[in-house]
Write a protein that holds these residues in place. Structure first.
Motif, PDB file in Angstrom:
ATOM      1  N   LYS A  38      52.455  30.830  38.776  1.00 43.97           N
ATOM      2  CA  LYS A  38      51.153  31.250  39.303  1.00 43.97           C
ATOM      3  C   LYS A  38      50.880  32.667  38.814  1.00 43.97           C
ATOM      4  N   GLN A  39      49.651  32.910  38.363  1.00 44.84           N
ATOM      5  CA  GLN A  39      49.254  34.242  37.947  1.00 44.84           C
ATOM      6  C   GLN A  39      48.043  34.667  38.763  1.00 44.84           C
ATOM      7  N   PRO A  40      48.265  35.436  39.830  1.00 44.66           N
ATOM      8  CA  PRO A  40      47.142  35.920  40.626  1.00 44.66           C
ATOM      9  C   PRO A  40      46.365  36.982  39.857  1.00 44.66           C
ATOM     10  N   PRO A  41      45.239  37.420  40.385  1.00 47.39           N
ATOM     11  CA  PRO A  41      44.425  38.427  39.677  1.00 47.39           C
ATOM     12  C   PRO A  41      45.192  39.703  39.333  1.00 47.39           C
ATOM     13  N   SER A  42      46.237  40.006  40.047  1.00 49.94           N
ATOM     14  CA  SER A  42      47.026  41.204  39.737  1.00 49.94           C
ATOM     15  C   SER A  42      47.721  41.099  38.385  1.00 49.94           C
ATOM     16  N   GLY A  43      47.926  39.891  37.892  1.00 49.26           N
ATOM     17  CA  GLY A  43      48.427  39.724  36.523  1.00 49.26           C
ATOM     18  C   GLY A  43      49.859  39.265  36.376  1.00 49.26           C
ATOM     19  N   GLU A  44      50.694  39.473  37.366  1.00 53.34           N
ATOM     20  CA  GLU A  44      52.112  39.150  37.220  1.00 53.34           C
ATOM     21  C   GLU A  44      52.351  37.666  37.445  1.00 53.34           C
ATOM     22  N   LEU A  45      53.034  37.017  36.537  1.00 56.20           N
ATOM     23  CA  LEU A  45      53.353  35.598  36.705  1.00 56.20           C
ATOM     24  C   LEU A  45      54.450  35.436  37.745  1.00 56.20           C
ATOM     25  N   VAL A  46      54.220  34.526  38.658  1.00 50.68           N
ATOM     26  CA  VAL A  46      55.162  34.269  39.728  1.00 50.68           C
ATOM     27  C   VAL A  46      55.718  32.860  39.566  1.00 50.68           C
ATOM     28  N   PHE A  47      57.023  32.762  39.529  1.00 55.62           N
ATOM     29  CA  PHE A  47      57.686  31.468  39.396  1.00 55.62           C
ATOM     30  C   PHE A  47      57.475  30.644  40.666  1.00 55.62           C
ATOM     31  N   LEU A  48      57.119  29.369  40.506  1.00 58.96           N
ATOM     32  CA  LEU A  48      56.925  28.483  41.646  1.00 58.96           C
ATOM     33  C   LEU A  48      58.024  27.421  41.744  1.00 58.96           C
TER      34      LEU A  48
END
Lengths: 117, 116
Positions: A38-48
């Motif tokens: 997931k890449q929220p507007p903040s930019g950092e990709l988060v592993f799901l």
């Protein structure tokens, strides 16, 4: 060659709707890994989630669930009762199992999900 | 928690300048990666490294080089920046636990580079 296709470029839903993000992959490997980020507007990709090709069990984590079907080479992601905070770009990715390439990820082009209140 | 940090969130450079993008991870990961992200193209791998002083080309290495002198630090270098290198640059790291097990990559917050 390995390839990941996310056919949905953008999806817009209203809060509390369920939404499914599609992911179709191609690989000649018999053993591989699949991922969602997931890449929220903040930019950092988060592993799901990570799923290996041996394990076709569906997985549920809270409002998130994943449906892995080897027969159709698909690894779809469903968000139940969507919330505004789910608004993000979601990426599906594929990696081969025995990484002479040390596990490089092949990413799809992403699906932008907008959840409106 | 794994932490991957990148030296700048936003950077503006001029054509022809030499640009350094720095990435540091604090979890002793063996593998480190540089990607660029462009609208409609997703993430594309530029270079990766699986050990100190080791580097491998990714899908789009042209115009870039990398340096990994220490395990925790992986630098991306644009030798002579050009406008088509305006992009979001993402660094990632992952541990290596043997070929039978693949680990997810952990990403930094990204550097949005504009080349004028």
């Amino acid at each position: 060659a390995q390839k990941v296709t996310q056919a949905q470029t953008e999806i817009s839903v209203v809060e509390k709707e369920d939404v499914t993000l599609d992911c179709v992959y191609e690989t000649r490997d018999t053993t591989y890994y699949l991922f969602w980020y997931k890449q929220p507007p903040s930019g950092e990709l988060v592993f799901l989630i990570r799923r290996n090709s041996f394990d076709e069990q569906n997985e549920i984590s809270g409002r998130y669930s994943w449906n892995f079907q080897k027969s159709t080479s698909s690894f779809n992601f469903t968000i139940t009762a969507s919330q505004v905070v789910d608004s993000a770009v979601y990426f599906c990715a594929l990696s081969d199992y025995y990484g002479g390439s040390q596990g490089n990820l092949i990413f799809g082009k992403g699906t932008k999900l907008s959840v409106k209140p | 928690d794994v932490k991957v940090t990148q030296s700048s969130r936003y950077l503006v450079k001029r054509t022809g300048e030499k640009v350094f993008l720095e990435c540091v991870q604090d979890m002793d990961h063996e593998n480190m990666f540089w990607y660029r992200q462009d609208p409609g193209l997703g993430l594309r791998l530029i270079y990766f490294s699986y050990d100190v002083k080791m580097k491998e080309k990714g899908d789009i290495p042209e115009g870039y080089s990398v340096s990994r002198e220490k395990k925790e630090r992986f630098s991306l270098i644009l030798e002579s920046a050009s406008t088509n290198q305006t992009s979001m640059y993402l660094c990632a790291s992952s541990p290596y636990r043997g070929q039978e097990y693949y680990n997810e990559q952990f990403f930094g917050p990204g550097t949005r580079l504009t080349v004028l």
